[in-house]
Design a protein around this motif. Structure first.
Motif, PDB file in Angstrom:
ATOM      1  N   MET A 200       0.907  -1.300   0.084  1.00  0.00           N
ATOM      2  CA  MET A 200       0.141   0.079   0.039  1.00  0.00           C
ATOM      3  C   MET A 200       0.771   1.172   0.004  1.00  0.00           C
ATOM      4  SD  MET A 200      -3.192  -0.164  -0.248  1.00  0.00           S
ATOM      5  CE  MET A 200      -2.755  -1.095  -1.777  1.00  0.00           C
ATOM      6  N   HIS A 201       2.183   1.153   0.301  1.00  0.00           N
ATOM      7  CA  HIS A 201       3.116   2.310   0.094  1.00  0.00           C
ATOM      8  C   HIS A 201       2.982   2.563  -1.258  1.00  0.00           C
ATOM      9  CE1 HIS A 201       4.404   1.496   4.193  1.00  0.00           C
ATOM     10  NE2 HIS A 201       5.101   2.800   4.071  1.00  0.00           N
ATOM     11  N   ILE A 202       2.979   1.703  -2.171  1.00  0.00           N
ATOM     12  CA  ILE A 202       3.040   1.925  -3.647  1.00  0.00           C
ATOM     13  C   ILE A 202       1.452   2.501  -3.937  1.00  0.00           C
ATOM     14  CG2 ILE A 202       3.249   1.026  -5.844  1.00  0.00           C
ATOM     15  CD1 ILE A 202       5.799   1.562  -4.567  1.00  0.00           C
ATOM     16  N   GLY A 203       0.635   1.528  -3.473  1.00  0.00           N
ATOM     17  CA  GLY A 203      -0.867   2.143  -3.874  1.00  0.00           C
ATOM     18  C   GLY A 203      -1.348   3.634  -3.433  1.00  0.00           C
ATOM     19  N   TRP A 204      -1.015   3.900  -2.525  1.00  0.00           N
ATOM     20  CA  TRP A 204      -1.169   5.069  -2.032  1.00  0.00           C
ATOM     21  C   TRP A 204      -0.235   6.267  -2.473  1.00  0.00           C
ATOM     22  CZ3 TRP A 204      -1.492   3.775   4.097  1.00  0.00           C
ATOM     23  CH2 TRP A 204      -2.448   3.301   4.234  1.00  0.00           C
ATOM     24  N   SER A 205       0.891   6.049  -2.762  1.00  0.00           N
ATOM     25  CA  SER A 205       1.955   6.910  -3.398  1.00  0.00           C
ATOM     26  C   SER A 205       1.465   7.154  -4.681  1.00  0.00           C
ATOM     27  CB  SER A 205       3.334   6.595  -3.319  1.00  0.00           C
ATOM     28  OG  SER A 205       3.690   5.516  -3.992  1.00  0.00           O
ATOM     29  N   LEU A 206       1.111   6.040  -5.612  1.00  0.00           N
ATOM     30  CA  LEU A 206       0.862   6.244  -7.012  1.00  0.00           C
ATOM     31  C   LEU A 206      -0.425   7.012  -7.036  1.00  0.00           C
ATOM     32  CD1 LEU A 206       1.624   5.382  -9.698  1.00  0.00           C
ATOM     33  CD2 LEU A 206       0.483   3.313  -9.471  1.00  0.00           C
ATOM     34  N   TRP A 207      -1.557   6.874  -6.249  1.00  0.00           N
ATOM     35  CA  TRP A 207      -2.710   7.629  -5.976  1.00  0.00           C
ATOM     36  C   TRP A 207      -2.365   9.027  -5.985  1.00  0.00           C
ATOM     37  CZ3 TRP A 207      -4.521  10.634  -2.215  1.00  0.00           C
ATOM     38  CH2 TRP A 207      -5.971  11.025  -2.290  1.00  0.00           C
ATOM     39  N   CYS A 208      -1.484   9.500  -5.004  1.00  0.00           N
ATOM     40  CA  CYS A 208      -1.125  10.839  -4.834  1.00  0.00           C
ATOM     41  C   CYS A 208      -0.390  11.299  -6.118  1.00  0.00           C
ATOM     42  CB  CYS A 208      -0.035  10.955  -3.454  1.00  0.00           C
ATOM     43  SG  CYS A 208      -0.942  10.295  -2.059  1.00  0.00           S
ATOM     44  N   GLY A 209       0.710  10.588  -6.537  1.00  0.00           N
ATOM     45  CA  GLY A 209       1.318  10.959  -7.790  1.00  0.00           C
ATOM     46  C   GLY A 209       0.258  11.198  -8.774  1.00  0.00           C
TER      47      GLY A 209
END
Length: 289
Positions: A200-209
């Protein structure tokens, strides 16, 4: 004159009138759905409560998933063999190289521990203030992404690389005595250590990005939006908290979140109107590509 439908009676078509009650009921349902889907100005305290309760529920369910250590370690070995077969198993090299630079790996530990909270909340606040018409849909994408990740934690327990048997990886939090992971050191009993897939570090950071890149009008902010998930990918690998394939899992969860929004609102969140309709103004409709 009302609509008619054709039904077969005794082998011949016969017109059956549709009642006004059916039309009224269908219209009421359609109107209710339209009202639910129409962007409206979010209420601040409700959003604070909703986000807090949602994250608390997510953490509770994630940590309630049984820590199936033997299965998680077996799955980690399988993922590592698969990555070797695909020729992408370089996480151990990245982990050892970055760990040799003390200031860099300590910074990454704190990055891993904090930024997925800080940046995600910051983007939500920015959406709330600057894009109220897109806030609810974009928030729904984030919530759906997080919710479907729980299925991965339950059905595919996975040990992070730092906990694999064989000692190939360095647990950078333990070695450098930082608090860069809720699943390491003195905090390990507060978190499920075998819930690495999806990341979810990737899921959330990609959502933010993606959100920053799609909606920001400032060029340097759009660049930072793209750099954030890319940097997060390096961090989760360098700290031995995730495999590359965990990042793929997080990306697939985000794709599911956007699909939910597309089905519910009929458009991706970034195509919805920036502002909400005011009293007496016709409902704003999504922009179509």
């Amino acid at each position: 004159m009302g609509e008619t439908t054709v039904t077969a009676v005794g082998g011949q078509g016969q017109a059956a009138p549709r009642s006004g009650t059916d039309d009224t009921r269908d219209g009421a349902i359609h109107g209710a759905l339209r009202r639910i889907r129409t962007p409206r100005r979010p209420r601040f305290w409700f959003e604070i409560l909703l986000i807090a309760m949602s994250y608390w529920t997510y953490s509770l369910i994630r940590n309630a998933v049984p820590e199936q250590k033997a299965e998680a370690l077996s799955d980690a070995d399988w993922v590592w063999r698969l990555e070797n077969h695909l020729g992408i198993a370089v996480e151990d090299s990245v982990n050892h190289v970055v760990n040799s630079v003390t200031w860099l790996i300590i910074g990454m530990n704190y990055y891993y521990a904090t930024l997925h909270f800080v940046v995600t909340l910051g983007v939500l606040v920015w959406l709330y203030r600057s894009h109220p018409g897109r806030y609810a849909a974009t928030r729904l994408a984030l919530f759906a992404t997080t919710g479907v990740a729980l299925l991965g934690y339950y059905f595919f327990p996975l040990a992070p690389p730092r906990l694999m048997n064989g000692g190939h990886f360095v647990d950078t939090v333990v070695v450098h005595h930082t608090w860069g992971s809720m699943a390491s050191g003195d905090l390990k009993d507060m978190s499920n250590q075998y819930a690495a897939m999806p990341s979810m570090h990737i899921g959330w950071s990609l959502w933010c990005g993606l959100t920053i890149f799609a909606l920001s009008t400032v060029p340097w902010a759009r660049v930072l939006g793209l750099l954030y998930p890319a940097t997060t990918l390096v961090v989760i690998v360098a700290t031995a908290n995730h495999f590359w394939l965990d990042a793929v899992g997080g990306t697939l969860c985000l794709a599911f979140g956007f699909t939910v929004v597309r089905v519910w609102y009929g458009a991706l969140p970034y195509a919805l109107p920036r502002r909400v309709a005011t009293a007496g103004e016709p409902a704003l409709v999504p922009a179509r590509a």
